[in-house]
Write a protein that holds these residues in place. Structure first.
Motif, PDB file in Angstrom:
ATOM      1  N   GLU A  24      -6.222 -14.672  -7.583  1.00 11.13           N
ATOM      2  CA  GLU A  24      -7.446 -14.451  -6.797  1.00 11.13           C
ATOM      3  C   GLU A  24      -7.132 -14.256  -5.321  1.00 11.13           C
ATOM      4  N   ILE A  25      -6.381 -15.174  -4.720  1.00  9.78           N
ATOM      5  CA  ILE A  25      -6.140 -15.105  -3.280  1.00  9.78           C
ATOM      6  C   ILE A  25      -5.197 -13.964  -2.922  1.00  9.78           C
ATOM      7  N   ALA A  26      -4.239 -13.647  -3.810  1.00  8.35           N
ATOM      8  CA  ALA A  26      -3.289 -12.573  -3.522  1.00  8.35           C
ATOM      9  C   ALA A  26      -3.993 -11.229  -3.438  1.00  8.35           C
ATOM     10  N   LEU A  27      -4.915 -10.976  -4.359  1.00  8.47           N
ATOM     11  CA  LEU A  27      -5.637  -9.709  -4.311  1.00  8.47           C
ATOM     12  C   LEU A  27      -6.524  -9.638  -3.070  1.00  8.47           C
ATOM     13  N   ALA A  28      -7.224 -10.720  -2.749  1.00  7.52           N
ATOM     14  CA  ALA A  28      -8.136 -10.712  -1.611  1.00  7.52           C
ATOM     15  C   ALA A  28      -7.403 -10.581  -0.284  1.00  7.52           C
ATOM     16  N   ALA A  29      -6.208 -11.186  -0.178  1.00  6.71           N
ATOM     17  CA  ALA A  29      -5.494 -11.210   1.100  1.00  6.71           C
ATOM     18  C   ALA A  29      -4.535 -10.047   1.289  1.00  6.71           C
ATOM     19  N   SER A  30      -4.270  -9.279   0.243  1.00  3.02           N
ATOM     20  CA  SER A  30      -3.313  -8.176   0.368  1.00  3.02           C
ATOM     21  C   SER A  30      -3.812  -7.119   1.347  1.00  3.02           C
ATOM     22  N   ARG A  31      -2.908  -6.675   2.215  1.00  2.70           N
ATOM     23  CA  ARG A  31      -3.246  -5.667   3.217  1.00  2.70           C
ATOM     24  C   ARG A  31      -3.098  -4.274   2.618  1.00  2.70           C
ATOM     25  N   ARG A  32      -4.136  -3.472   2.761  1.00  4.74           N
ATOM     26  CA  ARG A  32      -4.127  -2.143   2.167  1.00  4.74           C
ATOM     27  C   ARG A  32      -3.035  -1.271   2.775  1.00  4.74           C
ATOM     28  N   LEU A  33      -2.803  -1.435   4.067  1.00  5.33           N
ATOM     29  CA  LEU A  33      -1.774  -0.623   4.706  1.00  5.33           C
ATOM     30  C   LEU A  33      -0.406  -0.895   4.094  1.00  5.33           C
ATOM     31  N   ARG A  34      -0.100  -2.167   3.882  1.00  5.56           N
ATOM     32  CA  ARG A  34       1.186  -2.533   3.274  1.00  5.56           C
ATOM     33  C   ARG A  34       1.257  -2.055   1.829  1.00  5.56           C
ATOM     34  N   LEU A  35       0.151  -2.160   1.098  1.00 10.93           N
ATOM     35  CA  LEU A  35       0.139  -1.691  -0.289  1.00 10.93           C
ATOM     36  C   LEU A  35       0.333  -0.181  -0.360  1.00 10.93           C
ATOM     37  N   ARG A  36      -0.257   0.546   0.586  1.00 13.69           N
ATOM     38  CA  ARG A  36      -0.068   2.008   0.598  1.00 13.69           C
ATOM     39  C   ARG A  36       1.401   2.347   0.839  1.00 13.69           C
ATOM     40  N   GLN A  37       2.042   1.616   1.738  1.00  7.15           N
ATOM     41  CA  GLN A  37       3.460   1.859   1.991  1.00  7.15           C
ATOM     42  C   GLN A  37       4.284   1.632   0.730  1.00  7.15           C
ATOM     43  N   LEU A  38       3.969   0.565   0.007  1.00  7.55           N
ATOM     44  CA  LEU A  38       4.692   0.286  -1.238  1.00  7.55           C
ATOM     45  C   LEU A  38       4.417   1.348  -2.290  1.00  7.55           C
ATOM     46  N   ALA A  39       3.161   1.797  -2.355  1.00  9.27           N
ATOM     47  CA  ALA A  39       2.804   2.837  -3.324  1.00  9.27           C
ATOM     48  C   ALA A  39       3.517   4.147  -3.008  1.00  9.27           C
ATOM     49  N   GLU A  40       3.590   4.493  -1.705  1.00  7.15           N
ATOM     50  CA  GLU A  40       4.290   5.723  -1.314  1.00  7.15           C
ATOM     51  C   GLU A  40       5.782   5.623  -1.592  1.00  7.15           C
ATOM     52  N   ALA A  41       6.284   4.387  -1.618  1.00  4.21           N
ATOM     53  CA  ALA A  41       7.701   4.194  -1.942  1.00  4.21           C
ATOM     54  C   ALA A  41       7.958   4.267  -3.443  1.00  4.21           C
ATOM     55  N   GLY A  42       6.905   4.428  -4.245  1.00  5.60           N
ATOM     56  CA  GLY A  42       7.058   4.612  -5.681  1.00  5.60           C
ATOM     57  C   GLY A  42       6.731   3.414  -6.539  1.00  5.60           C
ATOM     58  N   ASP A  43       6.160   2.355  -5.967  1.00  5.34           N
ATOM     59  CA  ASP A  43       5.812   1.167  -6.740  1.00  5.34           C
ATOM     60  C   ASP A  43       4.437   1.377  -7.389  1.00  5.34           C
TER      61      ASP A  43
END
Length: 443
Positions: A24-43
Motif C-alpha cells: 500500500e505505502i510503496a505504491l502511494a509513495a512512489s515518484r512517477r518521475l523515478r518510475l518513468r526513468q526505470l520504465a525507459e530503462a526497460g523495467d
C-alpha cells in the motif's frame, strides 16, 4: 492445534499483513518521475506500477481486503493463543471470572501491539524509505492477488466508487507538476546534498523570470553609454575606450530619441580597414528593439528570440527611455552568484550582521539574502531604492533610516536623487514570516 502451531500461524498472519502494508505505502509513495526513468530503462515492472497508479482502485481494494481480513484472523488466533495462558496465570491470584476478563484484555493489547508495530509502523517506514524499489518487488504478487480476490474487489470497488461520486470526491490523483513542486524538490535536493546551493538558486531564479519585471535587471538611464548621431569620430573613439561595451544606442538630440544602435564589431572592422566610423552612415545603424518597462524578464527573452536580438531599450508609459537590457543582464539574473567575478557586485557582505547594498539592487535579491522575502514585497517598487522611497514617502537623503524585519536600512550615499549605497545592519533576530513591520524615519 498446539501452542507452537498457533504461534507459527500468528507469525504467518503478521508477515502477510506486513506485505500488504508495504504494498500500500510503496505504491502511494512512489515518484512517477523515478518510475518513468526505470520504465525507459526497460523495467516492465515500473510500467505496471505506473499503470496501477493511474487506476489504483482495484489494487487498494485488494490491499484493504488483505489487511482487514488478516487483522481479524490475527485477533482470533491471538486470543486463542494468549488469552488462556494469561487467564491461567492470573487465576493463581484472582477469581476465575476476573482472571478471564484480564486475560482477554491482555491478549487483545498484545496482539494489537504486534500488528501496529510489525504490520504497520515498520513496513510503512521501510516503504517510505525506498518506495520505488519495494513497489517493483510487490507488483507481481499483488497482480495475482487482485485476480484471486476479483469478485470481492469488484463488489467493494463498485460500492466505493458510487459512494465517492455521491460525496463528490475525486477518484483520480492530480498528476500535474507545478513550479512549487519543482522548487520544493530542489530545496530537498539541496538539503540532502544532491544539489549545490548555487544550483538551487539558479532553479529558483529561472522560475522568477515570470514575475520579475525588466526594470529589475536593466541598466538604468543615467548609466547608459550612448552616442549622438552627429558625434565626431574622436568622441566616439574616446567613449569606446572609456566605457567599452559591445553595443551603443545612437540618438538624435537626446537619449529619449533613439534612432538605433551601433555594434562595436562594425566600428572595429571599419577602423581596421581605414574607413570612417561616423554614425551618419546609415549602414552602421541597426534597428533597435524597444520594449515597455512592465514586461517580465521571460517576456523579454521571448522578444529577443522572435527578433533575433540580444539588446533592447526600455521605455515607460510616457515613451521616455528608462533603461537598457541585454541578454547578458537576463542571464546574470538567472546565474546569480555564479556569474563571473568581474561582474559588478550589488550586495557586499561586510560581516555576519551588515551588508552594503546598491540602491538599484532588485528587491527580490535583497529579500532573499536577508531572509525577509515576505516583508520586502510590494507592487509599487522593484529595487531597494524604490522600497526606501515607499517607506519614507519622499526621496531618500543621506542618514535616512528605515527599520524592517529586524534590519536597519541606512542611506549612506545619494548621487543627486539616486540612492547609491545603503548600509543594512541586523538589529534583531528575523521575525517569523508575516510579522508586521513598519518604516521608521530618523529623529
Amino acid at each position: 492445534m498446539t501452542l507452537g502451531q498457533n504461534l507459527l500461524l500468528l507469525l504467518a498472519l503478521l508477515i502477510a499483513a506486513a506485505f500488504f502494508s508495504v504494498a500500500e505505502i510503496a505504491l502511494a509513495a512512489s515518484r512517477r518521475l523515478r518510475l518513468r526513468q526505470l520504465a525507459e530503462a526497460g523495467d516492465t515492472r515500473a510500467e505496471e506500477v505506473l499503470r496501477v497508479q493511474q487506476q489504483p482502485g482495484h489494487y487498494f481494494t485488494a490491499v484493504q481486503i488483505g489487511v482487514n481480513g488478516l487483522a481479524i484472523l490475527g485477533g482470533i488466533v491471538g486470543e486463542g493463543v494468549f488469552s488462556p495462558t494469561f487467564s491461567g496465570f492470573l487465576a493463581r491470584w484472582l477469581e476465575p471470572e476476573l482472571a478471564g476478563t484480564l486475560g482477554f484484555i491482555g491478549s487483545f493489547v498484545l496482539v494489537t501491539s504486534l500488528f501496529i508495530v510489525l504490520t504497520d509502523l515498520i513496513p510503512k517506514q521501510a516503504g517510505m524509505a525506498e518506495p520505488e524499489h519495494l513497489a517493483l518487488r510487490v507488483i507481481g504478487p499483488m497482480r495475482i492477488l487482485v485476480r484471486i480476490f476479483s469478485p470481492l474487489v469488484w463488489l467493494y470497488s463498485r460500492t466505493a466508487d458510487q459512494l465517492m461520486r455521491l460525496l463528490r470526491l475525486p477518484t483520480r490523483r492530480d498528476e500535474r507538476i507545478t513550479s512549487d513542486d519543482i522548487l520544493a524538490l530542489a530545496e530537498a535536493g539541496t538539503r540532502s546534498g544532491v544539489l549545490a546551493r548555487g544550483e538551487q538558486r539558479i532553479i529558483e531564479n529561472i522560475f522568477e523570470l515570470d514575475t520579475r519585471t525588466v526594470e529589475s535587471a536593466m541598466t538604468h538611464r543615467d548609466r547608459i553609454a550612448w552616442f549622438l548621431q552627429d558625434d565626431p569620430e574622436d568622441i566616439i573613439r574616446a567613449r569606446i575606450a572609456e566605457e567599452p561595451f559591445s553595443t551603443y544606442p545612437v540618438c538624435r538630440g537626446d537619449i529619449d530619441h533613439v534612432v538605433g544602435y551601433v555594434d562595436t564589431r562594425d566600428l572595429y572592422q571599419r577602423l581596421l580597414n581605414g574607413q570612417s566610423i561616423a554614425l551618419t552612415d546609415p549602414k552602421l545603424i541597426h534597428k533597435v528593439l524597444v520594449v515597455p518597462d512592465r514586461l517580465t524578464l521571460a517576456e523579454v527573452l521571448e522578444q529577443f528570440r522572435q527578433v533575433g536580438e540580444d539588446f533592447a531599450m526600455i521605455v515607460n508609459e510616457y515613451s521616455l527611455i528608462v533603461g537598457l537590457v541585454t541578454l547578458n543582464d537576463v542571464m546574470s539574473t538567472v546565474m546569480g552568484e555564479l556569474v563571473s567575478p568581474g561582474d559588478e557586485e550589488f550586495i557586499i557582505q561586510r560581516d555576519d550582521h551588515s551588508w552594503l547594498i546598491d540602491g538599484a539592487t532588485p528587491i527580490q535579491d535583497v529579500g532573499r539574502v536577508l531572509g525577509i522575502e515576505d516583508e520586502l514585497h510590494g507592487e509599487e517598487y522593484e529595487t531597494l531604492a524604490g522600497f526606501l522611497m515607499e517607506a519614507l514617502r519622499r526621496v531618500p537623503r543621506r542618514t535616512d533610516i528605515v527599520n524592517l524585519g529586524g534590519y536597519q536600512f541606512e542611506v549612506m550615499d545619494v548621487d543627486t536623487y539616486r540612492v547609491d549605497q545603503v548600509l543594512v545592519t541586523r538589529t534583531a533576530p528575523v521575525p517569523p514570516a508575516g510579522a508586521s513591520a513598519a518604516g521608521q524615519l530618523p529623529d
